[in-house]
Scaffold this active site. Structure first.
Site, short mmCIF file in Angstrom:
data_model
loop_
_atom_site.label_atom_id
_atom_site.label_comp_id
_atom_site.label_asym_id
_atom_site.label_seq_id
_atom_site.Cartn_x
_atom_site.Cartn_y
_atom_site.Cartn_z
N PHE A 148 0.87 -1.18 0.00
CA PHE A 148 0.00 0.00 0.00
C PHE A 148 0.90 1.23 0.00
O PHE A 148 1.57 1.51 0.98
CB PHE A 148 -0.95 0.05 1.20
CG PHE A 148 -1.87 1.24 1.12
CD1 PHE A 148 -3.01 1.20 0.35
CD2 PHE A 148 -1.56 2.43 1.78
CE1 PHE A 148 -3.84 2.30 0.23
CE2 PHE A 148 -2.37 3.53 1.67
CZ PHE A 148 -3.52 3.48 0.90
N ASP A 233 9.58 2.96 1.66
CA ASP A 233 8.38 3.73 1.98
C ASP A 233 8.16 3.63 3.48
O ASP A 233 7.63 2.64 4.00
CB ASP A 233 7.18 3.19 1.21
CG ASP A 233 5.90 3.98 1.49
OD1 ASP A 233 5.86 4.74 2.48
OD2 ASP A 233 4.92 3.81 0.72
N LYS A 262 2.78 11.43 6.81
CA LYS A 262 1.93 11.23 7.98
C LYS A 262 2.42 11.97 9.23
O LYS A 262 2.15 13.14 9.40
CB LYS A 262 1.71 9.75 8.22
CG LYS A 262 0.89 9.09 7.10
CD LYS A 262 0.39 7.75 7.49
CE LYS A 262 -0.36 7.07 6.34
NZ LYS A 262 -1.59 7.76 5.92
#
Length: 408
Positions: A148, A233, A262
């Site tokens: 993801f 990531d 984030k």
């Protein structure tokens, strides 16, 4: 908590009001949050909930951390946006301190996690053509199944999640998908056209999938031998969540490029960044990539304050210490409704006995008991509380999980 927000509509009415006017791209739990502080949120009726999701790690430092809120307030009174057409007085410090924190040379500031991934893809391809010498338009990137990385059209092109992919083609070429945690498959996929291997050190959305010891070091060695980049990531796994600043540090691995997001915005503004070596990020020239809001003064000020919190090591230590509390509590629940779990630092994917309900149903039961979590797939829920949570609060949440599982 902050002072109550005046509203004449309750949760049910507000949820009904959203239905005709909001695109249905989310299926949120039926709770309407109005206030928050630390690890707790409060709905419009005044009910309190322990937040065990932390905005998918965007709220690593809790809701409204005083240092971050103070920084944002002060910056709002000075300057919020110039675009990158001009310099601003907050960006240099942000870039300097973030590069020092991550042990990298250069910083490319963006806004969202998906933008950081898209930027990383562009940088890797540009490096492949300018430095590695891959023929034009032939660069490939190897990724892992069950990944993801976001939901833009390029990113879903290499997703194996049909919910994210179906109905959004035609898809962007140039990607090879191999099983996660499989070095042999990865080695077989890498060839002279490979620009980069792009993986999550821990697969968050897939259920907090943690690779075998040595996998990340193997990826690093393989990419070095093959003459391609290792792009990590760390948008969910980075910035303290697993007990280190970056999850790759568990194996003392240094990727060529790291993608951050984030938590970098402190739960206040969207902030992301691509950080890496000068050899790689130095391939970009004016006009080849950009963002109106990337590196804006407000984002840079908040991002610098986030880096300052991480520089102390306090939150990394909390994730490590509280992670032990989390692991011990989940260990005690295995066989009591929990089939298995995967945990690293203050982050866990918990597989519940399917006979007791789906992940969504378990999340709804926990919500009714005052604990907020989110399902991933099937009967799996994820736990990722703010790093400011206390051991007592964590044990209370695990007790509530035991209650809803054994009462089913």
């Amino acid at each position: 908590m902050t002072a109550p927000v005046r509203t004449d509509r309750g949760s049910e009415e507000l949820i009904r009001a959203e239905e005709p006017v909001l695109a249905h791209n989310y299926h949120p739990l039926p709770v309407v949050v109005a206030r928050a502080e630390g690890a707790w949120v409060e709905d419009v009726e005044g009910r309190r909930y322990l937040d065990m999701l932390a905005g998918y790690s965007a709220l690593n430092f809790g809701h409204r951390h005083p240092a971050l809120i103070d920084t944002a307030h002060r910056q709002l009174d000075r300057l919020t946006l110039t675009s990158r057409a001009f310099h601003n007085d907050r960006l240099a410090e942000f870039a300097e301190r973030l590069s020092a924190l991550t042990g990298t040379d250069m910083v490319l500031p963006m806004n969202t996690g998906a933008e950081a991934v898209e930027s990383g893809i562009k940088v890797a391809r540009k490096w492949a053509y300018d430095v590695k010498g891959v023929p034009a338009d032939r660069a490939t990137i190897v990724v892992a199944a069950d990944n993801f990385h976001g939901r833009t059209t390029t990113i879903v092109s290499f997703s194996t999640d049909e919910t994210a992919r179906s109905g959004f083609g035609p898809f962007t070429p140039g990607f090879k998908i191999v099983p996660y945690n499989d070095l042999a498959a990865l080695e077989a996929a890498v060839d002279e056209t490979t620009a980069a291997v792009l993986i999550e050190p821990i697969q968050g959305e897939a259920g907090v999938n943690i690779p075998d010891d040595g996998y990340l070091a193997g990826v690093r060695e393989l990419t070095r031998r093959a003459g391609c980049l290792f792009v990590a990531d760390e948008i969910q796994s980075g910035l303290g969540r697993t007990g280190h600043t970056l999850a790759v540090e568990h194996e003392s691995v240094v990727p060529d490029v790291v993608l951050l997001g984030k938590a970098l915005g402190g739960g206040i503004v969207p902030v992301s960044a691509v950080v890496g070596s000068r050899e790689v990020l130095g391939v970009l020239h004016p006009g080849e990539h950009g963002s109106t809001f990337g590196g804006n003064p407000l984002a840079a000020a908040v991002g610098t304050a986030v880096v300052e919190l991480l520089e102390t090591g306090e939150f990394q230590r909390r994730a490590t210490d509280l992670g032990e509390v989390l692991r011990e509590g989940l260990d005690a629940l295995v066989g009591k409704g929990v089939v298995r779990f995967r945990a690293r630092g203050l982050w866990a994917g918990v597989d519940v006995d399917p006979a007791l309900g789906t992940g969504r149903e378990v999340s709804e039961r926990l919500m009714r008991e005052g604990v907020l979590v989110k399902d991933t797939h099937g009967s799996t829920i994820r736990l990722a509380p703010p790093l400011t949570v206390t051991a007592e609060e964590l044990r209370g949440a695990l007790g509530t999980l035991e209650k809803v599982l054994t009462a089913s």
